[in-house]
Design an enzyme around this catalytic site. Structure first.
Site, PDB file in Angstrom:
ATOM      1  N   SER A   8      34.504  44.047  42.251  1.00  0.00           N
ATOM      2  CA  SER A   8      35.874  44.241  41.773  1.00  0.00           C
ATOM      3  C   SER A   8      36.300  45.682  41.999  1.00  0.00           C
ATOM      4  O   SER A   8      35.757  46.618  41.415  1.00  0.00           O
ATOM      5  CB  SER A   8      35.970  43.906  40.283  1.00  0.00           C
ATOM      6  OG  SER A   8      37.227  44.320  39.810  1.00  0.00           O
ATOM      7  N   HIS A  33      37.166  41.480  45.238  1.00  0.00           N
ATOM      8  CA  HIS A  33      37.917  40.989  44.082  1.00  0.00           C
ATOM      9  C   HIS A  33      38.937  42.047  43.694  1.00  0.00           C
ATOM     10  O   HIS A  33      38.611  43.219  43.504  1.00  0.00           O
ATOM     11  CB  HIS A  33      36.966  40.703  42.916  1.00  0.00           C
ATOM     12  CG  HIS A  33      37.639  40.074  41.732  1.00  0.00           C
ATOM     13  ND1 HIS A  33      37.908  38.730  41.648  1.00  0.00           N
ATOM     14  CD2 HIS A  33      38.100  40.618  40.579  1.00  0.00           C
ATOM     15  CE1 HIS A  33      38.505  38.475  40.497  1.00  0.00           C
ATOM     16  NE2 HIS A  33      38.637  39.600  39.823  1.00  0.00           N
ATOM     17  N   ASP A  35      42.123  42.989  41.148  1.00  0.00           N
ATOM     18  CA  ASP A  35      42.734  42.660  39.859  1.00  0.00           C
ATOM     19  C   ASP A  35      44.137  43.233  39.748  1.00  0.00           C
ATOM     20  O   ASP A  35      44.316  44.450  39.747  1.00  0.00           O
ATOM     21  CB  ASP A  35      41.882  43.239  38.725  1.00  0.00           C
ATOM     22  CG  ASP A  35      40.542  42.536  38.605  1.00  0.00           C
ATOM     23  OD1 ASP A  35      40.543  41.319  38.368  1.00  0.00           O
ATOM     24  OD2 ASP A  35      39.495  43.206  38.777  1.00  0.00           O
ATOM     25  N   MET A  37      47.376  43.662  37.354  1.00  0.00           N
ATOM     26  CA  MET A  37      47.733  43.603  35.923  1.00  0.00           C
ATOM     27  C   MET A  37      49.124  44.174  35.717  1.00  0.00           C
ATOM     28  O   MET A  37      49.490  45.171  36.336  1.00  0.00           O
ATOM     29  CB  MET A  37      46.748  44.446  35.117  1.00  0.00           C
ATOM     30  CG  MET A  37      45.299  44.073  35.338  1.00  0.00           C
ATOM     31  SD  MET A  37      44.239  45.134  34.370  1.00  0.00           S
ATOM     32  CE  MET A  37      42.630  44.516  34.884  1.00  0.00           C
ATOM     33  N   HIS A  66      43.175  38.305  41.831  1.00  0.00           N
ATOM     34  CA  HIS A  66      43.217  37.749  40.473  1.00  0.00           C
ATOM     35  C   HIS A  66      44.465  38.291  39.776  1.00  0.00           C
ATOM     36  O   HIS A  66      44.533  39.477  39.473  1.00  0.00           O
ATOM     37  CB  HIS A  66      41.911  38.179  39.770  1.00  0.00           C
ATOM     38  CG  HIS A  66      41.844  37.880  38.310  1.00  0.00           C
ATOM     39  ND1 HIS A  66      40.850  38.414  37.500  1.00  0.00           N
ATOM     40  CD2 HIS A  66      42.608  37.124  37.498  1.00  0.00           C
ATOM     41  CE1 HIS A  66      41.013  37.995  36.265  1.00  0.00           C
ATOM     42  NE2 HIS A  66      42.078  37.219  36.224  1.00  0.00           N
ATOM     43  N   MET A  68      46.767  38.893  36.783  1.00  0.00           N
ATOM     44  CA  MET A  68      46.900  38.923  35.319  1.00  0.00           C
ATOM     45  C   MET A  68      48.329  39.366  35.022  1.00  0.00           C
ATOM     46  O   MET A  68      48.574  40.463  34.517  1.00  0.00           O
ATOM     47  CB  MET A  68      45.873  39.895  34.729  1.00  0.00           C
ATOM     48  CG  MET A  68      44.473  39.300  34.695  1.00  0.00           C
ATOM     49  SD  MET A  68      43.194  40.553  34.562  1.00  0.00           S
ATOM     50  CE  MET A  68      42.940  40.907  36.300  1.00  0.00           C
ATOM     51  N   MET A 137      36.857  33.520  32.629  1.00  0.00           N
ATOM     52  CA  MET A 137      36.774  34.905  32.140  1.00  0.00           C
ATOM     53  C   MET A 137      35.611  34.997  31.150  1.00  0.00           C
ATOM     54  O   MET A 137      35.530  34.229  30.197  1.00  0.00           O
ATOM     55  CB  MET A 137      38.065  35.315  31.418  1.00  0.00           C
ATOM     56  CG  MET A 137      39.270  35.603  32.287  1.00  0.00           C
ATOM     57  SD  MET A 137      39.074  36.789  33.640  1.00  0.00           S
ATOM     58  CE  MET A 137      38.398  38.241  32.843  1.00  0.00           C
ATOM     59  N   ASP A 175      33.833  36.133  35.770  1.00  0.00           N
ATOM     60  CA  ASP A 175      34.386  37.489  35.893  1.00  0.00           C
ATOM     61  C   ASP A 175      34.333  38.211  34.547  1.00  0.00           C
ATOM     62  O   ASP A 175      34.948  37.769  33.580  1.00  0.00           O
ATOM     63  CB  ASP A 175      35.844  37.356  36.373  1.00  0.00           C
ATOM     64  CG  ASP A 175      36.520  38.696  36.620  1.00  0.00           C
ATOM     65  OD1 ASP A 175      35.849  39.741  36.540  1.00  0.00           O
ATOM     66  OD2 ASP A 175      37.746  38.677  36.898  1.00  0.00           O
TER      67      ASP A 175
HETATM   68  C1  DX5 Z   1      38.926  42.263  33.976  1.00  0.00           C
HETATM   69  C2  DX5 Z   1      38.912  41.978  35.446  1.00  0.00           C
HETATM   70  C3  DX5 Z   1      37.591  42.088  36.080  1.00  0.00           C
HETATM   71  C4  DX5 Z   1      36.938  43.441  35.988  1.00  0.00           C
HETATM   72  C5  DX5 Z   1      35.481  43.185  35.797  1.00  0.00           C
HETATM   73  O1  DX5 Z   1      40.155  41.889  33.458  1.00  0.00           O
HETATM   74  O2  DX5 Z   1      39.393  40.680  35.712  1.00  0.00           O
HETATM   75  O3  DX5 Z   1      37.608  41.640  37.428  1.00  0.00           O
HETATM   76  O4  DX5 Z   1      37.133  44.253  37.110  1.00  0.00           O
HETATM   77  O5  DX5 Z   1      34.868  44.370  35.500  1.00  0.00           O
HETATM   78  P1  DX5 Z   1      33.377  44.448  34.979  1.00  0.00           P
HETATM   79  O6  DX5 Z   1      32.514  43.826  36.002  1.00  0.00           O
HETATM   80  O7  DX5 Z   1      33.162  45.918  34.825  1.00  0.00           O
HETATM   81  O8  DX5 Z   1      33.318  43.717  33.657  1.00  0.00           O
HETATM   82 ZN    ZN Z   2      39.172  39.923  37.805  1.00  0.00          ZN
END
Ligand code: DX5
Ligand code: ZN
Length: 218
Positions: A8, A33, A35, A37, A66, A68, A137, A175
């Site tokens: 990620s 990956h 993210d 947000m 991903h 969010m 999650m 994840d």
């Molecule tokens: C959290 C993200 C993850 C995050 C995971 O909301 O969706 O993808 O990057 O990070 P780690 O592996 O540090 O928990």
């Molecule tokens: Zn993620």
């Protein structure tokens, strides 16, 4: 068993992003990956199209994006144009999840549904036949570096049964809080893809860490 490893980039060094993208390119990792947000569905804000577009120009592995964000259906085409190969949306953010998944597939991407830790996986029964993958999650979404929620194993067991009943081709992604310590157990419990952010990028030798993870789930 070929369990895919997805570093990620949320935990990458943004002052030296090229170096981290190249590290993943040169590693045995399978996916990037990414993210996204919005500071609304989750308390944090990360990055958007322009960064993904730039990553795409040098990435040699598929981008697993991903979302969010609230009302993700507003932006599906933009994420495809930015370079997403796989696009996942939260169950919690979609009023018309079925049509959103169809749209993602029509745009030529793999379609994923994400579910938060508090929502029963049984809610997914009627939508799983339309999804290419399901992202479970294992922390509350929004931040890297959080502690893995142990109940994820019970959820994985339930999901595995659901998967055999309604969509045997479904891939299950986990994840949040994934490390070398729990990767093998997660793979054994049915995970097909593992996302890891802080565990990889805080390691002194991230490439070797990814390799160890890959070996541990083989
Ligand atoms: C959290 C993200 C993850 C995050 C995971 O909301 O969706 O993808 O990057 O990070 P780690 O592996 O540090 O928990
Ligand atoms: Zn993620």
């Amino acid at each position: 068993m070929n369990v895919l490893i997805a570093p990620s980039l949320l935990s990458a060094n943004f002052l030296d992003l090229r170096k981290d993208v190249e590290m993943v390119n040169d590693s045995v990792a399978d996916l990037f990956h990414i993210d996204v947000m919005d500071g609304h569905f989750v308390p944090n804000i990360s990055f958007g199209f322009s960064i993904i577009k730039q990553i795409k120009t040098i990435a040699r592995k598929p981008l697993d994006v991903h979302l969010m964000i609230d009302k993700p259906e507003r932006y599906l085409e933009e994420f495809r144009n930015a370079g997403a190969d796989m696009l996942s949306v939260h169950y919690e953010t979609c009023t018309h999840l079925h049509s959103t998944l169809q749209k993602i597939k029509q745009l030529g991407m793999k379609a994923g549904v994400v579910i938060n830790p508090h929502n029963p996986v049984a809610l997914l029964r009627d939508i799983l036949p339309d999804a290419d993958f399901l992202l479970l999650m294992s922390v509350n979404p929004g931040f890297g570096g959080q502690k893995f929620i142990e109940n994820t194993y019970n959820r994985l067991n339930e999901l595995r049964i659901l998967k055999t009943q309604v969509n045997p081709n479904l891939l299950i992604e986990v994840d949040g809080g994934v490390t070398l310590e729990n990767a093998a157990q997660l793979a054994k419990a049915g995970a097909d893809m593992l996302v890891a952010g802080s565990a990889i990028f805080t390691n002194n030798n991230p490439k070797a860490y990814i390799e160890k993870m890959k070996i541990s789930v083989a």
